[in-house]
Structure formats: structure tokens, C-alpha cells
Design a protein around this motif. Structure first.
Motif, PDB file in Angstrom:
ATOM      1  N   ARG A  51       0.831  -1.210   0.000  1.00 65.59           N
ATOM      2  CA  ARG A  51       0.000   0.000   0.000  1.00 65.59           C
ATOM      3  C   ARG A  51       0.863   1.257   0.000  1.00 65.59           C
ATOM      4  N   THR A  52       1.964   1.223   0.729  1.00 65.97           N
ATOM      5  CA  THR A  52       2.871   2.360   0.745  1.00 65.97           C
ATOM      6  C   THR A  52       3.430   2.607  -0.652  1.00 65.97           C
ATOM      7  N   GLY A  53       3.788   1.545  -1.350  1.00 69.99           N
ATOM      8  CA  GLY A  53       4.297   1.675  -2.712  1.00 69.99           C
ATOM      9  C   GLY A  53       3.256   2.253  -3.649  1.00 69.99           C
ATOM     10  N   VAL A  54       2.021   1.809  -3.508  1.00 68.59           N
ATOM     11  CA  VAL A  54       0.947   2.333  -4.355  1.00 68.59           C
ATOM     12  C   VAL A  54       0.730   3.816  -4.073  1.00 68.59           C
ATOM     13  N   VAL A  55       0.739   4.200  -2.803  1.00 68.95           N
ATOM     14  CA  VAL A  55       0.587   5.617  -2.451  1.00 68.95           C
ATOM     15  C   VAL A  55       1.728   6.432  -3.046  1.00 68.95           C
ATOM     16  N   LEU A  56       2.933   5.916  -2.960  1.00 67.10           N
ATOM     17  CA  LEU A  56       4.089   6.607  -3.512  1.00 67.10           C
ATOM     18  C   LEU A  56       3.922   6.857  -5.012  1.00 67.10           C
ATOM     19  N   THR A  58       1.097   6.608  -6.927  1.00 68.46           N
ATOM     20  CA  THR A  58      -0.086   7.391  -7.300  1.00 68.46           C
ATOM     21  C   THR A  58       0.051   8.860  -6.917  1.00 68.46           C
ATOM     22  N   ASP A  59       0.706   9.142  -5.785  1.00 71.54           N
ATOM     23  CA  ASP A  59       0.947  10.548  -5.449  1.00 71.54           C
ATOM     24  C   ASP A  59       1.909  11.182  -6.446  1.00 71.54           C
ATOM     25  N   GLY A  60       2.846  10.404  -6.927  1.00 74.02           N
ATOM     26  CA  GLY A  60       3.739  10.894  -7.976  1.00 74.02           C
ATOM     27  C   GLY A  60       2.982  11.194  -9.256  1.00 74.02           C
ATOM     28  N   MET A  61       2.053  10.304  -9.609  1.00 78.61           N
ATOM     29  CA  MET A  61       1.233  10.531 -10.800  1.00 78.61           C
ATOM     30  C   MET A  61       0.378  11.787 -10.620  1.00 78.61           C
ATOM     31  N   LYS A  62      -0.196  11.914  -9.442  1.00 81.04           N
ATOM     32  CA  LYS A  62      -1.036  13.083  -9.157  1.00 81.04           C
ATOM     33  C   LYS A  62      -0.224  14.368  -9.309  1.00 81.04           C
ATOM     34  N   ALA A  63       0.994  14.360  -8.795  1.00 82.88           N
ATOM     35  CA  ALA A  63       1.859  15.544  -8.908  1.00 82.88           C
ATOM     36  C   ALA A  63       2.129  15.874 -10.368  1.00 82.88           C
ATOM     37  N   CYS A  64       2.338  14.843 -11.182  1.00 85.48           N
ATOM     38  CA  CYS A  64       2.572  15.075 -12.610  1.00 85.48           C
ATOM     39  C   CYS A  64       1.345  15.692 -13.275  1.00 85.48           C
ATOM     40  N   PHE A  65       0.164  15.171 -12.948  1.00 85.13           N
ATOM     41  CA  PHE A  65      -1.055  15.660 -13.574  1.00 85.13           C
ATOM     42  C   PHE A  65      -1.406  17.073 -13.115  1.00 85.13           C
ATOM     43  N   GLU A  66      -1.102  17.383 -11.859  1.00 85.55           N
ATOM     44  CA  GLU A  66      -1.428  18.718 -11.334  1.00 85.55           C
ATOM     45  C   GLU A  66      -0.602  19.812 -11.992  1.00 85.55           C
ATOM     46  N   THR A  67       0.553  19.466 -12.498  1.00 86.97           N
ATOM     47  CA  THR A  67       1.372  20.472 -13.165  1.00 86.97           C
ATOM     48  C   THR A  67       0.816  20.821 -14.534  1.00 86.97           C
ATOM     49  N   GLY A  68      -0.105  19.987 -15.019  1.00 82.77           N
ATOM     50  CA  GLY A  68      -0.680  20.218 -16.332  1.00 82.77           C
ATOM     51  C   GLY A  68       0.210  19.743 -17.462  1.00 82.77           C
ATOM     52  N   GLU A  75       7.066   7.683 -19.992  1.00 86.52           N
ATOM     53  CA  GLU A  75       6.793   7.942 -18.577  1.00 86.52           C
ATOM     54  C   GLU A  75       5.578   7.152 -18.102  1.00 86.52           C
ATOM     55  N   LEU A  76       4.542   7.109 -18.924  1.00 84.35           N
ATOM     56  CA  LEU A  76       3.350   6.341 -18.573  1.00 84.35           C
ATOM     57  C   LEU A  76       3.677   4.861 -18.451  1.00 84.35           C
ATOM     58  N   LYS A  77       4.480   4.357 -19.366  1.00 83.41           N
ATOM     59  CA  LYS A  77       4.867   2.943 -19.304  1.00 83.41           C
ATOM     60  C   LYS A  77       5.704   2.664 -18.066  1.00 83.41           C
ATOM     61  N   GLU A  78       6.543   3.610 -17.695  1.00 82.90           N
ATOM     62  CA  GLU A  78       7.352   3.453 -16.487  1.00 82.90           C
ATOM     63  C   GLU A  78       6.466   3.412 -15.242  1.00 82.90           C
ATOM     64  N   LEU A  79       5.469   4.292 -15.181  1.00 82.80           N
ATOM     65  CA  LEU A  79       4.539   4.288 -14.052  1.00 82.80           C
ATOM     66  C   LEU A  79       3.732   2.995 -14.008  1.00 82.80           C
ATOM     67  N   GLN A  80       3.307   2.540 -15.173  1.00 81.57           N
ATOM     68  CA  GLN A  80       2.565   1.289 -15.238  1.00 81.57           C
ATOM     69  C   GLN A  80       3.429   0.131 -14.736  1.00 81.57           C
ATOM     70  N   LYS A  81       4.672   0.111 -15.146  1.00 85.61           N
ATOM     71  CA  LYS A  81       5.589  -0.939 -14.711  1.00 85.61           C
ATOM     72  C   LYS A  81       5.780  -0.898 -13.198  1.00 85.61           C
ATOM     73  N   LEU A  82       5.909   0.305 -12.643  1.00 90.86           N
ATOM     74  CA  LEU A  82       6.042   0.457 -11.200  1.00 90.86           C
ATOM     75  C   LEU A  82       4.809  -0.105 -10.470  1.00 90.86           C
ATOM     76  N   LEU A  83       3.628   0.236 -10.963  1.00 95.41           N
ATOM     77  CA  LEU A  83       2.402  -0.261 -10.332  1.00 95.41           C
ATOM     78  C   LEU A  83       2.319  -1.786 -10.430  1.00 95.41           C
ATOM     79  N   LEU A  84       2.721  -2.329 -11.552  1.00 94.75           N
ATOM     80  CA  LEU A  84       2.668  -3.787 -11.716  1.00 94.75           C
ATOM     81  C   LEU A  84       3.650  -4.499 -10.793  1.00 94.75           C
ATOM     82  N   THR A  85       4.773  -3.869 -10.490  1.00 96.65           N
ATOM     83  CA  THR A  85       5.711  -4.508  -9.567  1.00 96.65           C
ATOM     84  C   THR A  85       5.126  -4.577  -8.161  1.00 96.65           C
TER      85      THR A  85
END
Length: 87
Positions: A51-56, A58-68, A75-85
Motif C-alpha cells: 500500500r505504501t508503494g501504491v501511495v508513492l 499514485t501521489d507521484g502521478m497526481k503531482a505530474c497531472f497537477e502540473t498540467g 513515462e506512462l509505461k514506467e509508471l505502469q511498470k512500477l504499479l505492476l511490480t
């Protein structure tokens, strides 16, 4: 992805709690606790870390999206790979 200090503090606190629980698992094993009790506590540690990893991530994704800023496909594939791990 870079996270702000407040988010990193919260994630650090989650990690420290999991660390404490893992210490309890080690103590239980050293004390000869019943394997079912050890397995249950170990399961809680694993879940807390996942759960800590998922929060890490997803909060990173949120920060990316908030910047517009649009994320690149790599980058999306890297995030997807992180979530899958963490799955």
C-alpha cells in the motif's frame, strides 16, 4: 517524478510503521511464536508495504497531472511498470 516534502513525510511514516511491524515479526520468530501468528503479522507487513508503494506511485502521478504537463508514453509505461511490480 518528484514529490513534495509533506507527501514524502507521510510515506516515510508509513514505511517506519511497517519497519516496526517487521521487527515484531522477527521477535516473534526468535521467541518461537506459533507460525500462524507469525504468518498473519508478516502478511500485515507485506500489505502495508504494498500500500505504501501504491501511495508513492499514485501521489507521484497526481503531482505530474497537477502540473498540467502531459506525460510522455515512456513515462506512462514506467509508471505502469512500477504499479505492476507492486501488484
Amino acid at each position: 517524478m518528484q514529490l513534495d516534502a509533506e507527501v514524502m513525510t507521510a510515506i516515510g511514516n508509513r514505511t517506519k510503521r511497517a519497519h516496526g511491524h517487521l521487527g515484531k515479526v522477527v521477535s516473534m520468530m526468535e521467541d518461537g511464536a506459533d507460525c500462524r501468528d507469525v504468518a498473519l503479522q508478516l502478511s500485515a507487513v507485506i500489505k502495508a508495504l504494498q500500500r505504501t508503494g501504491v501511495v508513492l506511485v499514485t501521489d507521484g502521478m497526481k503531482a505530474c497531472f497537477e502540473t498540467g504537463r502531459d506525460l510522455e508514453d515512456t513515462e506512462l509505461k514506467e509508471l505502469q511498470k512500477l504499479l505492476l511490480t507492486l501488484a
